[in-house]
Design a protein around this motif. Structure first.
Motif, PDB file in Angstrom:
ATOM      1  N   UNK A 127     -19.777  47.827  23.230  1.00  0.00           N
ATOM      2  CA  UNK A 127     -19.811  49.084  23.990  1.00  0.00           C
ATOM      3  C   UNK A 127     -20.379  48.881  25.399  1.00  0.00           C
ATOM      4  N   UNK A 128     -21.123  47.796  25.604  1.00  0.00           N
ATOM      5  CA  UNK A 128     -21.662  47.477  26.934  1.00  0.00           C
ATOM      6  C   UNK A 128     -20.643  46.737  27.801  1.00  0.00           C
ATOM      7  N   UNK A 129     -19.462  46.486  27.246  1.00  0.00           N
ATOM      8  CA  UNK A 129     -18.410  45.803  28.002  1.00  0.00           C
ATOM      9  C   UNK A 129     -18.275  44.327  27.710  1.00  0.00           C
ATOM     10  N   UNK A 130     -19.039  43.821  26.756  1.00  0.00           N
ATOM     11  CA  UNK A 130     -18.937  42.410  26.380  1.00  0.00           C
ATOM     12  C   UNK A 130     -17.741  42.260  25.437  1.00  0.00           C
ATOM     13  N   UNK A 131     -16.873  41.315  25.749  1.00  0.00           N
ATOM     14  CA  UNK A 131     -15.725  41.045  24.876  1.00  0.00           C
ATOM     15  C   UNK A 131     -16.239  40.362  23.607  1.00  0.00           C
ATOM     16  N   UNK A 132     -15.859  40.893  22.457  1.00  0.00           N
ATOM     17  CA  UNK A 132     -16.299  40.339  21.175  1.00  0.00           C
ATOM     18  C   UNK A 132     -15.115  39.689  20.473  1.00  0.00           C
ATOM     19  N   UNK A 133     -15.325  38.452  20.045  1.00  0.00           N
ATOM     20  CA  UNK A 133     -14.336  37.718  19.270  1.00  0.00           C
ATOM     21  C   UNK A 133     -14.973  37.458  17.907  1.00  0.00           C
ATOM     22  N   UNK A 134     -14.400  38.034  16.857  1.00  0.00           N
ATOM     23  CA  UNK A 134     -14.938  37.870  15.503  1.00  0.00           C
ATOM     24  C   UNK A 134     -14.022  36.928  14.740  1.00  0.00           C
ATOM     25  N   UNK A 135     -14.554  35.771  14.390  1.00  0.00           N
ATOM     26  CA  UNK A 135     -13.788  34.730  13.706  1.00  0.00           C
ATOM     27  C   UNK A 135     -14.291  34.619  12.273  1.00  0.00           C
ATOM     28  N   UNK A 136     -13.370  34.677  11.319  1.00  0.00           N
ATOM     29  CA  UNK A 136     -13.751  34.762   9.906  1.00  0.00           C
ATOM     30  C   UNK A 136     -13.466  33.503   9.091  1.00  0.00           C
ATOM     31  N   UNK A 137     -13.070  32.433   9.739  1.00  0.00           N
ATOM     32  CA  UNK A 137     -12.843  31.177   9.018  1.00  0.00           C
ATOM     33  C   UNK A 137     -12.983  30.011   9.994  1.00  0.00           C
ATOM     34  N   UNK A 138     -13.172  28.848   9.448  1.00  0.00           N
ATOM     35  CA  UNK A 138     -13.213  27.652  10.278  1.00  0.00           C
ATOM     36  C   UNK A 138     -11.899  27.451  11.000  1.00  0.00           C
ATOM     37  N   UNK A 139     -10.803  27.752  10.347  1.00  0.00           N
ATOM     38  CA  UNK A 139      -9.478  27.599  10.953  1.00  0.00           C
ATOM     39  C   UNK A 139      -9.324  28.539  12.158  1.00  0.00           C
ATOM     40  N   UNK A 140      -9.758  29.801  12.000  1.00  0.00           N
ATOM     41  CA  UNK A 140      -9.703  30.739  13.130  1.00  0.00           C
ATOM     42  C   UNK A 140     -10.558  30.235  14.293  1.00  0.00           C
ATOM     43  N   UNK A 141     -11.744  29.725  13.984  1.00  0.00           N
ATOM     44  CA  UNK A 141     -12.642  29.228  15.031  1.00  0.00           C
ATOM     45  C   UNK A 141     -12.017  28.041  15.752  1.00  0.00           C
ATOM     46  N   UNK A 142     -11.459  27.104  14.997  1.00  0.00           N
ATOM     47  CA  UNK A 142     -10.815  25.941  15.610  1.00  0.00           C
ATOM     48  C   UNK A 142      -9.647  26.370  16.500  1.00  0.00           C
ATOM     49  N   UNK A 143      -8.854  27.327  16.017  1.00  0.00           N
ATOM     50  CA  UNK A 143      -7.713  27.810  16.798  1.00  0.00           C
ATOM     51  C   UNK A 143      -8.148  28.508  18.071  1.00  0.00           C
ATOM     52  N   UNK A 144      -9.178  29.330  17.973  1.00  0.00           N
ATOM     53  CA  UNK A 144      -9.666  30.044  19.149  1.00  0.00           C
ATOM     54  C   UNK A 144     -10.198  29.057  20.189  1.00  0.00           C
ATOM     55  N   UNK A 145     -10.974  28.078  19.740  1.00  0.00           N
ATOM     56  CA  UNK A 145     -11.536  27.101  20.668  1.00  0.00           C
ATOM     57  C   UNK A 145     -10.424  26.274  21.313  1.00  0.00           C
ATOM     58  N   UNK A 146      -9.446  25.861  20.537  1.00  0.00           N
ATOM     59  CA  UNK A 146      -8.328  25.093  21.103  1.00  0.00           C
ATOM     60  C   UNK A 146      -7.593  25.924  22.152  1.00  0.00           C
ATOM     61  N   UNK A 147      -7.434  27.189  21.904  1.00  0.00           N
ATOM     62  CA  UNK A 147      -6.788  28.083  22.872  1.00  0.00           C
ATOM     63  C   UNK A 147      -7.612  28.164  24.161  1.00  0.00           C
ATOM     64  N   UNK A 148      -8.928  28.257  24.038  1.00  0.00           N
ATOM     65  CA  UNK A 148      -9.780  28.341  25.219  1.00  0.00           C
ATOM     66  C   UNK A 148      -9.719  27.039  26.020  1.00  0.00           C
ATOM     67  N   UNK A 149      -9.743  25.923  25.346  1.00  0.00           N
ATOM     68  CA  UNK A 149      -9.703  24.629  26.022  1.00  0.00           C
ATOM     69  C   UNK A 149      -8.345  24.404  26.669  1.00  0.00           C
ATOM     70  N   UNK A 150      -7.288  24.935  26.068  1.00  0.00           N
ATOM     71  CA  UNK A 150      -5.945  24.805  26.615  1.00  0.00           C
ATOM     72  C   UNK A 150      -5.742  25.615  27.870  1.00  0.00           C
ATOM     73  N   UNK A 151      -6.544  26.642  28.055  1.00  0.00           N
ATOM     74  CA  UNK A 151      -6.429  27.506  29.240  1.00  0.00           C
ATOM     75  C   UNK A 151      -7.041  26.885  30.478  1.00  0.00           C
ATOM     76  N   UNK A 152      -7.846  25.849  30.316  1.00  0.00           N
ATOM     77  CA  UNK A 152      -8.581  25.268  31.457  1.00  0.00           C
ATOM     78  C   UNK A 152      -7.700  24.392  32.271  1.00  0.00           C
TER      79      UNK A 152
END
Length: 152
Positions: A127-152
């Motif tokens: 609600x303060x404007x911080x983007x929240x990413x809720x990851x519920x598995x190791x696979x989701x976390x790995x995918x999210x991180x790979x996506x972030x690293x791919x954007x650089x």
């Protein structure tokens, strides 16, 4: 990611023991006062100086069975001397597994007790404007991180 990384456990747990809350908060505030930073660790008592200053809050909302597995493996590595962190230096078999306040028992208790509060606190942070990413598995976390690293 090319950004300074801090593990809050490395700040909290010194060779002399755990820092008092005021000192811990001040150290966290100094880190998050920088232009760019990544902080690892979940200390909701620091929400105002860590969570609320973030651009993105990543919540690893993992299943209890995975949390227990990871604590067990990490503790065994630390007890075997394969980790030189300040926390590892203080770890004993009792502190890891067998004591009334062992890491394992505390993790299970806190998981059950704190998750409803985390849902509320994370919503307040969003609600303060911080983007929240809720990851519920190791696979989701790995995918999210790979996506972030791919954007650089």
């Amino acid at each position: 990611m090319g950004v300074g990384h801090t593990d809050l456990d490395e700040i909290l747990f010194t060779d002399a023991g755990a820092l008092p809350l005021g000192e811990f908060r001040a150290a966290a505030a100094e880190i998050t006062g920088r232009e760019s930073w990544v902080v690892e660790g979940n200390f909701s008592k620091l929400a105002d100086v860590v969570w609320h200053r973030a651009d993105v809050l990543v919540w690893l909302d993992l299943p209890l069975r995975l949390v227990v597995w990871r604590i067990t493996v990490r503790s065994l590595r630390q007890l075997a001397g394969l980790d030189a962190s300040a926390q590892a230096k203080r770890l004993t078999w009792s502190r890891a597994f067998f004591g009334r306040r062992s890491l394992l028992r505390t993790a299970v208790r806190k998981y059950r007790h704190n998750r409803p509060r985390y849902v509320r606190q994370v919503a307040e942070t969003a609600a303060l404007g911080v983007r929240v990413v809720r990851l519920r598995s190791g696979r989701e976390a790995d995918g999210w991180l790979a996506e972030q690293l791919g954007r650089r």
